[in-house]
Motif scaffolding. Structure first.
Motif, PDB file in Angstrom:
ATOM      1  N   ASP A  21      14.588  11.592  53.853  1.00 18.25           N
ATOM      2  CA  ASP A  21      13.918  11.628  55.130  1.00 18.25           C
ATOM      3  C   ASP A  21      13.974  10.295  55.858  1.00 18.25           C
ATOM      4  OD1 ASP A  21      12.802  13.643  56.515  1.00 18.25           O
ATOM      5  OD2 ASP A  21      10.722  13.065  56.058  1.00 18.25           O
ATOM      6  N   VAL A  22      13.585   9.212  55.146  1.00 14.21           N
ATOM      7  CA  VAL A  22      13.536   7.927  55.837  1.00 14.21           C
ATOM      8  C   VAL A  22      14.936   7.445  56.192  1.00 14.21           C
ATOM      9  CG1 VAL A  22      11.317   7.137  54.925  1.00 14.21           C
ATOM     10  CG2 VAL A  22      13.396   6.655  53.652  1.00 14.21           C
ATOM     11  N   TYR A  23      15.935   7.904  55.447  1.00  9.52           N
ATOM     12  CA  TYR A  23      17.295   7.475  55.761  1.00  9.52           C
ATOM     13  C   TYR A  23      17.874   8.311  56.910  1.00  9.52           C
ATOM     14  CZ  TYR A  23      22.065   5.889  55.224  1.00  9.52           C
ATOM     15  OH  TYR A  23      23.291   5.331  55.461  1.00  9.52           O
ATOM     16  N   ASP A  24      17.700   9.637  56.817  1.00 13.79           N
ATOM     17  CA  ASP A  24      18.338  10.520  57.805  1.00 13.79           C
ATOM     18  C   ASP A  24      17.536  10.665  59.090  1.00 13.79           C
ATOM     19  OD1 ASP A  24      20.481  10.960  56.154  1.00 13.79           O
ATOM     20  OD2 ASP A  24      19.551  12.697  55.182  1.00 13.79           O
ATOM     21  N   ASN A  25      16.213  10.631  58.972  1.00  7.74           N
ATOM     22  CA  ASN A  25      15.378  10.815  60.159  1.00  7.74           C
ATOM     23  C   ASN A  25      14.391   9.670  60.327  1.00  7.74           C
ATOM     24  OD1 ASN A  25      16.408  13.532  60.688  1.00  7.74           O
ATOM     25  ND2 ASN A  25      15.282  14.060  58.819  1.00  7.74           N
ATOM     26  N   PRO A  26      14.904   8.468  60.568  1.00  8.27           N
ATOM     27  CA  PRO A  26      13.979   7.348  60.724  1.00  8.27           C
ATOM     28  C   PRO A  26      13.048   7.587  61.907  1.00  8.27           C
ATOM     29  CG  PRO A  26      16.234   6.692  61.244  1.00  8.27           C
ATOM     30  CD  PRO A  26      16.312   8.077  60.714  1.00  8.27           C
ATOM     31  N   ALA A  27      11.764   7.309  61.702  1.00 12.50           N
ATOM     32  CA  ALA A  27      10.772   7.620  62.725  1.00 12.50           C
ATOM     33  C   ALA A  27      10.708   6.546  63.798  1.00 12.50           C
ATOM     34  CB  ALA A  27       9.398   7.782  62.076  1.00 12.50           C
ATOM     35  N   THR A  28      11.046   5.324  63.436  1.00 19.16           N
ATOM     36  CA  THR A  28      10.938   4.250  64.421  1.00 19.16           C
ATOM     37  C   THR A  28      12.203   3.392  64.396  1.00 19.16           C
ATOM     38  OG1 THR A  28      10.009   2.675  62.853  1.00 19.16           O
ATOM     39  CG2 THR A  28       8.441   4.087  64.010  1.00 19.16           C
ATOM     40  N   ALA A  29      12.339   2.578  65.458  1.00 20.23           N
ATOM     41  CA  ALA A  29      13.482   1.664  65.542  1.00 20.23           C
ATOM     42  C   ALA A  29      13.513   0.743  64.340  1.00 20.23           C
ATOM     43  CB  ALA A  29      13.396   0.850  66.827  1.00 20.23           C
ATOM     44  N   PHE A  30      12.297   0.284  63.876  1.00 22.91           N
ATOM     45  CA  PHE A  30      12.262  -0.624  62.742  1.00 22.91           C
ATOM     46  C   PHE A  30      12.856   0.021  61.497  1.00 22.91           C
ATOM     47  CE2 PHE A  30      10.347  -1.951  58.812  1.00 22.91           C
ATOM     48  CZ  PHE A  30      10.697  -3.291  58.796  1.00 22.91           C
ATOM     49  N   VAL A  31      12.449   1.275  61.225  1.00 22.81           N
ATOM     50  CA  VAL A  31      12.931   1.954  60.020  1.00 22.81           C
ATOM     51  C   VAL A  31      14.443   2.132  60.090  1.00 22.81           C
ATOM     52  CG1 VAL A  31      12.782   4.045  58.625  1.00 22.81           C
ATOM     53  CG2 VAL A  31      10.717   3.105  59.676  1.00 22.81           C
ATOM     54  N   HIS A  32      14.941   2.503  61.281  1.00 18.98           N
ATOM     55  CA  HIS A  32      16.382   2.707  61.418  1.00 18.98           C
ATOM     56  C   HIS A  32      17.132   1.415  61.141  1.00 18.98           C
ATOM     57  CE1 HIS A  32      20.140   4.368  62.612  1.00 18.98           C
ATOM     58  NE2 HIS A  32      19.604   5.459  63.137  1.00 18.98           N
ATOM     59  N   GLY A  33      16.579   0.306  61.642  1.00 23.85           N
ATOM     60  CA  GLY A  33      17.248  -0.977  61.447  1.00 23.85           C
ATOM     61  C   GLY A  33      17.110  -1.502  60.032  1.00 23.85           C
ATOM     62  N   PHE A  34      15.975  -1.180  59.371  1.00 26.43           N
ATOM     63  CA  PHE A  34      15.702  -1.772  58.064  1.00 26.43           C
ATOM     64  C   PHE A  34      16.402  -1.030  56.937  1.00 26.43           C
ATOM     65  CE2 PHE A  34      12.934  -2.514  54.323  1.00 26.43           C
ATOM     66  CZ  PHE A  34      13.070  -3.887  54.260  1.00 26.43           C
ATOM     67  N   ILE A  35      16.477   0.310  57.081  1.00 28.43           N
ATOM     68  CA  ILE A  35      17.083   1.106  56.004  1.00 28.43           C
ATOM     69  C   ILE A  35      18.495   1.500  56.393  1.00 28.43           C
ATOM     70  CG2 ILE A  35      16.920   3.243  54.688  1.00 28.43           C
ATOM     71  CD1 ILE A  35      13.953   2.991  54.808  1.00 28.43           C
ATOM     72  N   GLY A  36      19.451   1.073  55.630  1.00 30.77           N
ATOM     73  CA  GLY A  36      20.856   1.341  55.940  1.00 30.77           C
ATOM     74  C   GLY A  36      21.317   0.414  57.046  1.00 30.77           C
ATOM     75  N   GLU A  37      22.626   0.202  57.120  1.00 32.22           N
ATOM     76  CA  GLU A  37      23.178  -0.683  58.142  1.00 32.22           C
ATOM     77  C   GLU A  37      23.260   0.077  59.459  1.00 32.22           C
ATOM     78  OE1 GLU A  37      23.892  -3.706  57.294  1.00 32.22           O
ATOM     79  OE2 GLU A  37      24.862  -3.822  55.338  1.00 32.22           O
ATOM     80  N   SER A  38      22.783  -0.532  60.518  1.00 35.38           N
ATOM     81  CA  SER A  38      22.802   0.145  61.813  1.00 35.38           C
ATOM     82  C   SER A  38      23.498  -0.704  62.863  1.00 35.38           C
ATOM     83  CB  SER A  38      21.378   0.434  62.306  1.00 35.38           C
ATOM     84  OG  SER A  38      20.712   1.267  61.410  1.00 35.38           O
ATOM     85  N   ILE A  39      24.133   0.024  63.809  1.00 34.91           N
ATOM     86  CA  ILE A  39      24.634  -0.627  65.016  1.00 34.91           C
ATOM     87  C   ILE A  39      23.543  -0.434  66.060  1.00 34.91           C
ATOM     88  CG2 ILE A  39      26.377  -0.510  66.825  1.00 34.91           C
ATOM     89  CD1 ILE A  39      28.178   0.883  64.647  1.00 34.91           C
ATOM     90  N   VAL A  40      23.141  -1.515  66.712  1.00 33.84           N
ATOM     91  CA  VAL A  40      22.094  -1.419  67.729  1.00 33.84           C
ATOM     92  C   VAL A  40      22.667  -1.875  69.058  1.00 33.84           C
ATOM     93  CG1 VAL A  40      19.743  -2.074  68.324  1.00 33.84           C
ATOM     94  CG2 VAL A  40      20.466  -2.107  65.934  1.00 33.84           C
ATOM     95  N   LEU A  41      22.553  -1.008  70.085  1.00 32.20           N
ATOM     96  CA  LEU A  41      23.076  -1.366  71.400  1.00 32.20           C
ATOM     97  C   LEU A  41      21.971  -1.216  72.441  1.00 32.20           C
ATOM     98  CD1 LEU A  41      26.528   0.442  71.213  1.00 32.20           C
ATOM     99  CD2 LEU A  41      26.153  -2.030  71.271  1.00 32.20           C
ATOM    100  N   PRO A  42      21.825  -2.213  73.319  1.00 33.89           N
ATOM    101  CA  PRO A  42      20.823  -2.114  74.380  1.00 33.89           C
ATOM    102  C   PRO A  42      21.342  -1.203  75.494  1.00 33.89           C
ATOM    103  CG  PRO A  42      21.993  -4.196  74.550  1.00 33.89           C
ATOM    104  CD  PRO A  42      22.593  -3.471  73.377  1.00 33.89           C
ATOM    105  N   ILE A  43      20.581  -0.158  75.813  1.00 37.05           N
ATOM    106  CA  ILE A  43      21.066   0.785  76.837  1.00 37.05           C
ATOM    107  C   ILE A  43      20.001   0.979  77.912  1.00 37.05           C
ATOM    108  CG2 ILE A  43      22.665   2.058  75.351  1.00 37.05           C
ATOM    109  CD1 ILE A  43      20.423   4.105  74.921  1.00 37.05           C
ATOM    110  N   GLN A  44      20.435   1.535  79.029  1.00 39.56           N
ATOM    111  CA  GLN A  44      19.528   1.865  80.128  1.00 39.56           C
ATOM    112  C   GLN A  44      19.538   3.373  80.307  1.00 39.56           C
ATOM    113  OE1 GLN A  44      17.619   0.053  82.265  1.00 39.56           O
ATOM    114  NE2 GLN A  44      18.073  -1.890  81.215  1.00 39.56           N
ATOM    115  N   ILE A  45      18.362   3.961  80.513  1.00 39.06           N
ATOM    116  CA  ILE A  45      18.307   5.395  80.749  1.00 39.06           C
ATOM    117  C   ILE A  45      17.741   5.628  82.142  1.00 39.06           C
ATOM    118  CG2 ILE A  45      17.245   7.561  80.020  1.00 39.06           C
ATOM    119  CD1 ILE A  45      17.384   6.541  77.195  1.00 39.06           C
ATOM    120  N   GLY A  46      18.432   6.430  82.926  1.00 34.76           N
ATOM    121  CA  GLY A  46      17.955   6.758  84.268  1.00 34.76           C
ATOM    122  C   GLY A  46      18.633   8.015  84.752  1.00 34.76           C
ATOM    123  N   ASN A  47      17.918   8.911  85.420  1.00 27.05           N
ATOM    124  CA  ASN A  47      18.462  10.173  85.943  1.00 27.05           C
ATOM    125  C   ASN A  47      19.189  10.970  84.861  1.00 27.05           C
ATOM    126  OD1 ASN A  47      17.568   9.179  88.406  1.00 27.05           O
ATOM    127  ND2 ASN A  47      19.567   8.232  88.829  1.00 27.05           N
ATOM    128  N   GLY A  48      18.681  10.971  83.677  1.00 27.70           N
ATOM    129  CA  GLY A  48      19.288  11.760  82.602  1.00 27.70           C
ATOM    130  C   GLY A  48      20.596  11.188  82.102  1.00 27.70           C
TER     131      GLY A  48
END
Lengths: 303, 344
Positions: free
Chosen positions: B223-250
């Protein structure tokens, strides 16, 4: 080895000579020329002989200068016996008090955090930084006839100055830091985990102290007691101020040595001095043994 | 034994080691507290053991108030990171300690104590060391003795504080398996603290991920690996690529490039896109959401790790299978197979 043999076969004589010189030069980097070495070592040995060995030899030589019978006769004098007895009593009292105090202080400082801890550590060192004469004078100021508690003590007929209590107090004050100083770093290094483990296994406070804390510091305790005892028996300055020099009553061994010496009773003076010198030698040997145990007590941590 | 922790707060000066922690541990479970150093996991464990006290909150064992009891009465086995074996006692006496300090009324006789210690030393497979002193043992042996000592009092709960943290990698792996099988054997409710995600995911039934004195997620290792609940968990468990994005108008934008990614239900504004390294699929240019140039490639066993400079200016590392070899200078398209977007 095979490499070396192959080398020596292929090398010409001049090559191997050059190599030997290079090796000698390398050795020279870490040492001085022979004459300098001899000079320095001689100087060191001479210094040690004059300042350490010779005085010790002289003490015993003087003590036995009129033969072994005169030596024991000097020690059997009632005045000498009284001084030895007083010294032992005072040492027992001050070592006992400082053992309890040192254990409590070490325990409190090493195992707990509280405000004023650094002040307390500094205060424990105070007796080391104050001249023993001043330490003695403090007690005269407190308990002397003109002192703060002087009149109250006289009314209640309590004799502190020029009696055993005053000598014991002054000695205790001067030897105050020894046990605590030996224990604080040791206990700080050992931390509190073993105590925590003991408590979580169901041990009471007393069980934890006697089964875990005390066995872990026993060599440190002995070390502190040893140094404390040596200093307590040898203390001169502070005791001299509060003793009153009453012959056969308030003279400790160091005080008696001075008195006898001033009276030109050299054999008696050095006979008692020889006892103090022997105490010093025994202390040194015991200290070496204890230090070995203390080193073993430091558990190497592997990670 | 179930353990319940409610709204636990513990401050050291102005630093909040625990900032409102709620946790329920089920009977017979092996739970891992996972987090970076300073996340409060050890403090939580020490409070459950009675070695520290919270500023506020509740701890109950089977519904009983545990905070009303001292560490001595709680019957909790505690295993320390640095073993905390009694250095002046033999291995045998270390294990026997908890039995010997019992009040006289309930203390077992010497023969029973000896039999029990023997049994425990057999359990940790170290009965041949019983006359040695702790300083004569290796780290792994010391930790197993510490465990046997904790089990001697038949604890209601077993707490382990970074039990393998001071050991080298190989011994650590062995002991992990061993702890797992030991727990299957004795079934005592156990909590262990670790900062090693592999350890937590491999050993525990459930994993509690903590950060900054708060619980970020509680779940099974999958669960914690496949469905991380927060950004911290995603970054802390397993190696992650993190990209800053903007969301607007879908629409999702990385810099000025619009990405072909769905962002339903996520508030407009600055967000972060998380993708596992091995979830970036490599294709021909123009085939995915991203496009980039391969900078260099290294092989790690079954995968090749490529550093890719995206056309938006960001540089990421991806893990691709080795069947299609990448070379520095290639231009490739990248399509995230799975991804998560977290606001902030």
């Amino acid at each position: 080895m095979t490499m070396q043999i192959a080398d020596s076969v292929s090398l010409s004589a001049s090559d191997s000579k050059a190599r030997a010189q290079a090796a000698a030069a390398r050795n020279n980097l870490r040492t001085e020329p022979r004459p300098v070495r001899i000079a320095i070592i001689t100087l060191a040995v001479l210094f040690l002989t004059v300042f350490v060995v010779l005085p010790l030899v002289v003490v015993f030589a003087q003590a036995f200068s009129r033969g072994i019978l005169a030596y024991f006769a000097a020690l059997a004098e009632p005045e000498a016996m009284a001084a030895i007895k007083l010294t032992l009593i005072v040492a027992a009292i001050s070592v006992g008090l400082n053992l309890v105090f040192g254990l409590v202080a070490g325990w409190a400082i090493a195992k707990f955090e509280f405000p004023g801890k650094t002040v307390l550590i500094t205060l424990i060192d105070l007796p080391f930084s104050v001249s023993p004469v001043i330490s003695g004078l403090v007690f005269v100021l407190l308990f002397g006839a003109q002192g703060y508690f002087g009149s109250w003590l006289r009314e209640h007929d309590i004799q502190i100055l020029f009696a055993v209590p005053g000598i014991a107090l002054a000695t205790t004050f001067v030897t105050f830091p020894f046990v605590a100083r030996a224990l604080i770093p040791l206990m700080q290094e050992q931390g509190t985990q073993e105590e925590e483990a003991a408590i979580s296994l169901g041990a009471s406070g007393l069980q934890t102290f006697f089964r875990v804390t005390l066995p872990n510091i026993k060599w440190g305790v002995l070390y502190g007691v040893l140094l404390c005892n040596a200093r307590a028996m040898g203390e001169f300055g502070a005791v001299s101020v509060v003793s009153g020099h009453i012959r056969g009553e308030t003279n400790t061994m160091p005080l008696l040595v001075e008195i006898l010496y001033n009276e030109y009773q050299f054999v008696a003076a050095f006979a008692i001095a020889s006892l103090l010198a022997m105490l010093a030698l025994i202390t040194l040997i015991a200290k070496t043994v204890l230090e070995r145990h203390l080193d073993e007590g430091h558990e190497p941590r592997d990670h | 034994m179930t353990i319940e922790v409610k709204n636990l707060v513990k401050k050291f000066g102005s630093f909040a080691a625990l900032d409102g922690v709620d946790l329920k541990v089920n009977d017979g479970e092996l739970l891992a507290l996972l987090g970076p150093s300073g996340s409060g996991k050890t403090t939580l464990l020490r409070i459950i053991a009675g070695l520290d006290w919270p500023d506020s909150g509740e701890v109950t064992f089977n519904g009983e108030d545990a905070l009303a009891q001292g560490a001595r009465e709680r019957h909790v086995g505690f295993v320390f990171q640095h073993y905390a074996l009694f250095r002046h006692m033999t291995v045998f006496e270390n294990v026997a300690f908890g039995l010997r300090v019992q009040p006289r009324a309930v203390r077992k006789d010497e023969a029973t104590i000896r039999a029990r210690v023997k049994e425990l030393l057999d359990l940790v497979q170290l009965d041949w060391l019983s006359d040695r002193y702790p300083s004569q043992l290796s780290g792994g042996q010391r930790q197993r003795i510490a465990l046997a000592r904790a089990l001697a009092i038949e604890p209601r709960i077993l707490l382990l504080d970074e039990p393998f943290g001071a050991l080298d990698a190989k011994v650590r792996k062995e002991l992990r398996k061993w702890l797992r099988s030991l727990h299957n054997e004795i079934h005592v409710t156990s909590i262990f603290v670790t900062h090693d995600q592999e350890e937590a995911l491999e050993v525990a039934n459930r994993v509690v991920v903590m950060d900054k004195g708060r619980i970020e997620q509680i779940g099974s290792p999958d669960d914690v690996y496949d469905n991380p609940a927060t950004a911290f968990v995603h970054g802390f468990i397993g190696e992650s690529i993190v990209l800053p994005i903007q969301i607007g108008n879908g629409a999702v934008r990385l810099g000025d490039r619009q990405l072909d990614l769905a962002a339903e239900g996520i508030a407009p504004g600055a967000s972060k896109l998380f993708v596992r390294r091995h979830d970036m699929l490599v294709g021909p240019p123009g085939s995915g959401a991203f496009e980039g140039a391969v900078q260099h490639v290294r092989n790690f066993g079954p995968v090749q790790r490529a550093e890719v400079a995206l056309s938006g200016g960001e540089t990421i590392e991806i893990d691709a299978p080795r069947d299609k070899e990448l070379r520095a200078g290639d231009t490739i398209g990248l399509k995230p197979r799975r991804y998560r977007i977290f606001a902030g």
